[in-house]
Design a protein around this motif. Structure first.
Motif, PDB file in Angstrom:
ATOM      1  N   TYR A 176      12.661 -16.778   7.064  1.00  0.00           N
ATOM      2  CA  TYR A 176      13.135 -14.916   6.687  1.00  0.00           C
ATOM      3  C   TYR A 176      12.562 -13.951   7.877  1.00  0.00           C
ATOM      4  O   TYR A 176      12.417 -12.903   7.871  1.00  0.00           O
ATOM      5  N   GLY A 177      11.042 -14.603   7.944  1.00  0.00           N
ATOM      6  CA  GLY A 177      10.116 -13.913   8.325  1.00  0.00           C
ATOM      7  C   GLY A 177      10.174 -12.734   9.750  1.00  0.00           C
ATOM      8  O   GLY A 177       9.423 -12.834  10.244  1.00  0.00           O
ATOM      9  N   LYS A 178      10.804 -13.507  10.097  1.00  0.00           N
ATOM     10  CA  LYS A 178      11.367 -14.038  11.989  1.00  0.00           C
ATOM     11  C   LYS A 178      12.145 -12.853  11.840  1.00  0.00           C
ATOM     12  O   LYS A 178      11.260 -11.864  12.872  1.00  0.00           O
ATOM     13  N   ASN A 179      12.553 -11.912  11.137  1.00  0.00           N
ATOM     14  CA  ASN A 179      12.824 -10.275  10.908  1.00  0.00           C
ATOM     15  C   ASN A 179      12.311  -9.018  10.815  1.00  0.00           C
ATOM     16  O   ASN A 179      12.555  -8.204  10.982  1.00  0.00           O
ATOM     17  N   PHE A 180      10.762  -9.382  10.918  1.00  0.00           N
ATOM     18  CA  PHE A 180      10.129  -8.324  11.063  1.00  0.00           C
ATOM     19  C   PHE A 180       8.371  -8.772  11.907  1.00  0.00           C
ATOM     20  O   PHE A 180       7.508  -8.026  12.169  1.00  0.00           O
ATOM     21  N   LYS A 181       9.119  -9.736  12.689  1.00  0.00           N
ATOM     22  CA  LYS A 181       8.302  -9.518  14.584  1.00  0.00           C
ATOM     23  C   LYS A 181       7.802  -7.519  15.398  1.00  0.00           C
ATOM     24  O   LYS A 181       6.601  -7.938  15.522  1.00  0.00           O
ATOM     25  N   GLY A 182       9.128  -6.913  14.873  1.00  0.00           N
ATOM     26  CA  GLY A 182       8.345  -6.117  15.660  1.00  0.00           C
ATOM     27  C   GLY A 182       7.809  -4.865  14.753  1.00  0.00           C
ATOM     28  O   GLY A 182       7.435  -3.553  15.347  1.00  0.00           O
ATOM     29  N   LEU A 183       6.843  -5.351  13.604  1.00  0.00           N
ATOM     30  CA  LEU A 183       6.257  -4.587  12.611  1.00  0.00           C
ATOM     31  C   LEU A 183       4.265  -4.770  12.156  1.00  0.00           C
ATOM     32  O   LEU A 183       4.435  -6.260  12.887  1.00  0.00           O
ATOM     33  N   ASP A 184       3.767  -3.856  12.254  1.00  0.00           N
ATOM     34  CA  ASP A 184       2.642  -4.507  11.397  1.00  0.00           C
ATOM     35  C   ASP A 184       2.228  -5.580  10.552  1.00  0.00           C
ATOM     36  O   ASP A 184       3.274  -5.426   9.956  1.00  0.00           O
ATOM     37  N   PRO A 185       1.640  -6.492  11.394  1.00  0.00           N
ATOM     38  CA  PRO A 185       1.986  -7.638  10.044  1.00  0.00           C
ATOM     39  C   PRO A 185       2.032  -6.815   8.295  1.00  0.00           C
ATOM     40  O   PRO A 185       1.894  -7.311   7.725  1.00  0.00           O
ATOM     41  N   MET A 186       0.754  -6.139   8.498  1.00  0.00           N
ATOM     42  CA  MET A 186       0.727  -4.969   6.912  1.00  0.00           C
ATOM     43  C   MET A 186       1.504  -4.107   6.140  1.00  0.00           C
ATOM     44  O   MET A 186       2.019  -4.361   4.712  1.00  0.00           O
ATOM     45  N   GLN A 187       2.639  -3.766   7.233  1.00  0.00           N
ATOM     46  CA  GLN A 187       3.715  -3.401   6.776  1.00  0.00           C
ATOM     47  C   GLN A 187       4.913  -4.328   5.772  1.00  0.00           C
ATOM     48  O   GLN A 187       5.832  -3.613   4.963  1.00  0.00           O
ATOM     49  N   PRO A 188       4.964  -5.677   6.276  1.00  0.00           N
ATOM     50  CA  PRO A 188       6.333  -6.511   5.320  1.00  0.00           C
ATOM     51  C   PRO A 188       5.438  -7.154   4.530  1.00  0.00           C
ATOM     52  O   PRO A 188       5.468  -7.101   3.188  1.00  0.00           O
ATOM     53  N   ALA A 189       4.093  -7.325   4.227  1.00  0.00           N
ATOM     54  CA  ALA A 189       2.466  -7.141   3.572  1.00  0.00           C
ATOM     55  C   ALA A 189       3.446  -6.676   1.951  1.00  0.00           C
ATOM     56  O   ALA A 189       3.553  -7.358   1.309  1.00  0.00           O
ATOM     57  N   ALA A 190       3.234  -5.167   2.767  1.00  0.00           N
ATOM     58  CA  ALA A 190       2.702  -4.086   1.582  1.00  0.00           C
ATOM     59  C   ALA A 190       4.565  -3.873   0.683  1.00  0.00           C
ATOM     60  O   ALA A 190       4.287  -3.947   0.126  1.00  0.00           O
ATOM     61  N   GLY A 191       5.740  -4.031   1.635  1.00  0.00           N
ATOM     62  CA  GLY A 191       6.778  -3.813   1.350  1.00  0.00           C
ATOM     63  C   GLY A 191       7.128  -4.688   0.930  1.00  0.00           C
ATOM     64  O   GLY A 191       8.015  -4.801  -0.655  1.00  0.00           O
ATOM     65  N   SER A 192       6.795  -6.510   1.217  1.00  0.00           N
ATOM     66  CA  SER A 192       7.819  -7.270  -0.036  1.00  0.00           C
ATOM     67  C   SER A 192       6.824  -7.567  -1.219  1.00  0.00           C
ATOM     68  O   SER A 192       7.440  -7.390  -2.105  1.00  0.00           O
ATOM     69  N   LEU A 193       5.759  -6.462  -1.365  1.00  0.00           N
ATOM     70  CA  LEU A 193       5.182  -6.641  -2.972  1.00  0.00           C
ATOM     71  C   LEU A 193       5.373  -5.845  -3.673  1.00  0.00           C
ATOM     72  O   LEU A 193       5.013  -5.959  -4.973  1.00  0.00           O
ATOM     73  N   ILE A 194       5.208  -4.624  -2.191  1.00  0.00           N
ATOM     74  CA  ILE A 194       6.316  -3.568  -3.642  1.00  0.00           C
ATOM     75  C   ILE A 194       7.027  -3.728  -4.254  1.00  0.00           C
ATOM     76  O   ILE A 194       7.790  -3.871  -6.170  1.00  0.00           O
ATOM     77  N   CYS A 195       8.146  -4.309  -3.356  1.00  0.00           N
ATOM     78  CA  CYS A 195       9.414  -4.793  -3.998  1.00  0.00           C
ATOM     79  C   CYS A 195       9.445  -5.895  -5.368  1.00  0.00           C
ATOM     80  O   CYS A 195      10.293  -5.583  -6.048  1.00  0.00           O
ATOM     81  N   GLY A 196       7.853  -6.573  -5.367  1.00  0.00           N
ATOM     82  CA  GLY A 196       8.342  -7.502  -6.167  1.00  0.00           C
ATOM     83  C   GLY A 196       7.150  -7.432  -7.193  1.00  0.00           C
ATOM     84  O   GLY A 196       8.185  -7.349  -8.067  1.00  0.00           O
ATOM     85  N   ALA A 197       7.117  -5.792  -6.906  1.00  0.00           N
ATOM     86  CA  ALA A 197       5.962  -5.309  -8.329  1.00  0.00           C
ATOM     87  C   ALA A 197       7.130  -4.388  -9.340  1.00  0.00           C
ATOM     88  O   ALA A 197       7.465  -4.917 -10.690  1.00  0.00           O
ATOM     89  N   ALA A 198       8.335  -4.004  -8.380  1.00  0.00           N
ATOM     90  CA  ALA A 198       9.087  -2.888  -9.142  1.00  0.00           C
ATOM     91  C   ALA A 198      10.367  -4.070 -10.108  1.00  0.00           C
ATOM     92  O   ALA A 198      11.112  -3.475 -10.680  1.00  0.00           O
ATOM     93  N   ILE A 199      10.320  -4.897  -9.178  1.00  0.00           N
ATOM     94  CA  ILE A 199      10.649  -6.478 -10.051  1.00  0.00           C
ATOM     95  C   ILE A 199      10.238  -6.611 -11.804  1.00  0.00           C
ATOM     96  O   ILE A 199      10.929  -6.936 -12.236  1.00  0.00           O
ATOM     97  N   MET A 200       8.766  -7.110 -11.239  1.00  0.00           N
ATOM     98  CA  MET A 200       8.282  -8.470 -11.719  1.00  0.00           C
ATOM     99  C   MET A 200       7.610  -6.849 -13.407  1.00  0.00           C
ATOM    100  O   MET A 200       7.846  -7.450 -14.304  1.00  0.00           O
ATOM    101  N   ILE A 201       7.441  -5.828 -12.963  1.00  0.00           N
ATOM    102  CA  ILE A 201       6.747  -4.888 -14.152  1.00  0.00           C
ATOM    103  C   ILE A 201       8.306  -4.387 -15.171  1.00  0.00           C
ATOM    104  O   ILE A 201       7.240  -4.840 -16.348  1.00  0.00           O
TER     105      ILE A 201
END
Length: 317
Positions: A176-201
């Motif tokens: 699925y990570g192929k969907n983020f090719k046009g983004l800076d690597p920090m963007q999907p890293a931070a975005g996915s972790l923010i979503c993860g925190a929003a679920i887990m907290i």
């Protein structure tokens, strides 16, 4: 872009080694952390700390997160596949499963990624060389860990199945990570972790009541190490490699985790390495090289136009 000639193969392999080391260390961090912190709260804190750190670095670098709803939906899917589900399953399983068995159960991600790429998405070339690399890597992993580690297989079926399910999630995340090719690597890293925190907290607040937890200093330091190094930094490297090595190549780090652990044992703990382990290391190195080093471009053969060939043949005595 996968196979971009501007990328130095040595740099890509160095980053793959760094990612393998960071994620290889995560098993130890988790093992120590869940001794006094429940798995759900442990993973909630992991995603929160890592996402906060990445946001601070992005602000310093002047990188903004996308405001596109479609991109954020992709972040959410990536969070489920690459952090929320596998992180929680592995943390829960490692309360009872030893690290060696967890490693071998979790090392099947390249095979699953290869099969998914070959049969479903077909978004990058699947070659005989990559298949050879996967087989060599799996063979080397089994040799290094040793067959004795499999003696516990089946004794605790549910935790072992949880690790296998986490492995499936990691393979899906790589594809699925192929969907983020046009983004800076920090963007999907931070975005996915923010979503993860929003679920887990919210889940940890409801299930664990974290205000009642008394965590040891060892577990807290393990949590910080896991969040900063094995999550925030590792995710940036992960999405960087997804753009250059592709899905199958990036998951080669699952094999490198094992020899790295062996080498640490030799240097720090003075453990002995048998000839079988050395053979396994050779297999792993060969497998990773086959999956990651780009093939040389074919040298074009200079040919003459057909009419010129006919003209030359007519002049030949």
């Amino acid at each position: 872009m996968v196979g971009d000639k501007k990328n130095n193969p040595a740099t890509e392999l160095a980053l793959l080694l760094a990612l393998s080391t960071l994620w290889g260390a995560s098993y130890t961090f988790i093992k120590i952390g869940v001794l006094t912190i429940p798995p759900m709260s442990f993973i909630a804190a992991r995603t929160l700390i890592a996402s906060a750190l990445l946001l601070m670095i992005m602000r310093w670098r002047g990188i903004r997160l996308s405001g596109d709803a479609v991109v954020w939906r992709r972040f959410m899917v990536q969070a489920l596949l690459n952090s929320v589900v596998p992180f929680t399953l592995i943390a829960w399983a490692e309360q009872s499963v030893n690290a060696g068995l967890a490693t071998i159960l979790n090392s099947g991600a390249p095979i699953l990624t290869f099969l998914g790429t070959w049969m479903i998405t077909r978004h990058e070339s699947v070659t005989a060389r990559k298949l050879f690399g996967i087989v060599m890597g799996l063979a080397g992993t089994c040799l290094i860990i040793g067959m004795e580690v499999l003696h516990g297989l089946g004794d605790q079926l549910m935790p072992q199945l949880a690790i296998i399910l986490a492995t499936i999630c990691y393979a899906g995340a790589s594809i699925y990570g192929k969907n983020f090719k046009g983004l800076d690597p920090m963007q999907p890293a931070a975005g996915s972790l923010i979503c993860g925190a929003a679920i887990m907290i919210p889940l940890s607040l409801f299930v664990d009541h974290p205000w009642t937890i008394t965590a040891s200093s060892a577990s807290i330091f393990a949590l910080l190490g896991l969040s900063v190094f094995s999550t925030a930094l590792a995710f940036v490297i992960y999405f960087r490699l997804m753009r250059t090595l592709g899905s199958v190549g990036t998951t080669a780090q699952a094999y490198l985790r094992v020899p790295i652990g062996v080498l640490i044992g030799v240097v720090v703990l003075q453990e002995n390495m048998t000839s079988t382990i050395w053979t396994g290391l050779a297999c792993v190195v060969a497998g990773v090289a086959a999956m990651t080093i780009p093939a040389r471009a074919a040298i074009p053969v200079k040919t003459e136009p057909l009419n010129q060939i006919r003209h030359n043949n007519q002049e030949t005595p």
